[in-house]
Design a protein around this motif. Sequence first.
Motif, PDB file in Angstrom:
ATOM      1  N   TRP A  79      33.400  39.023  51.069  1.00  0.00           N
ATOM      2  CA  TRP A  79      34.006  39.561  49.847  1.00  0.00           C
ATOM      3  C   TRP A  79      34.060  41.088  49.900  1.00  0.00           C
ATOM      4  O   TRP A  79      35.074  41.684  49.535  1.00  0.00           O
ATOM      5  N   ARG A  80      32.969  41.715  50.348  1.00  0.00           N
ATOM      6  CA  ARG A  80      32.958  43.185  50.451  1.00  0.00           C
ATOM      7  C   ARG A  80      33.998  43.678  51.442  1.00  0.00           C
ATOM      8  O   ARG A  80      34.667  44.683  51.219  1.00  0.00           O
ATOM      9  N   ARG A  83      37.337  43.465  49.830  1.00  0.00           N
ATOM     10  CA  ARG A  83      37.475  44.581  48.890  1.00  0.00           C
ATOM     11  C   ARG A  83      37.774  45.885  49.621  1.00  0.00           C
ATOM     12  O   ARG A  83      38.691  46.621  49.244  1.00  0.00           O
ATOM     13  N   HIS A  86      41.262  45.884  51.041  1.00  0.00           N
ATOM     14  CA  HIS A  86      42.251  46.031  49.967  1.00  0.00           C
ATOM     15  C   HIS A  86      42.364  47.492  49.548  1.00  0.00           C
ATOM     16  O   HIS A  86      43.468  48.022  49.398  1.00  0.00           O
ATOM     17  N   GLU A  87      41.221  48.138  49.358  1.00  0.00           N
ATOM     18  CA  GLU A  87      41.221  49.549  48.962  1.00  0.00           C
ATOM     19  C   GLU A  87      41.830  50.444  50.037  1.00  0.00           C
ATOM     20  O   GLU A  87      42.402  51.488  49.725  1.00  0.00           O
TER      21      GLU A  87
END
Length: 133
Positions: A79-80, A83, A86-87
């Motif tokens: 998940w990290r 994230r 995505h960023e």
Amino acid sequence: MFVGQSMGKGNGPPWVVSDELWDRIEPLLPVRTRRSRYPGRLPLDDRGCLQGILFVLHTGIQWEWLPQELGFGSGMTCWRRLRDWHEAGVWDLLHQVLLTELHQAGKLDWSRAVIDGSHRQARRGGPKQVRAR
């Protein structure tokens, strides 16, 4: 599996990233640097994390239920990584790369494309003068 190929019997599960696809994705991923002092554990490889992300998205399980036996790392790690990527804009870049490849190969039918320009919500149905008629 190449973009546009269907997943049939014998092609493997959809979360397994082929070497060909990985060669397109890997250069788009941000480079992670380790601290020289107290570096901690070695990070999981990006390909394994990507497969863990695809497994969760395909199966719909919760991140914390990602089975450790699959070798993708923990759900929180995946998940990290999702994230962070995505960023960093990885998914937009990948989308551009794949669209460019498909367009150059003549595999896109632009006659069926739909452009949606509704980025703002229409408040209360428009101006009052138009509604009064």
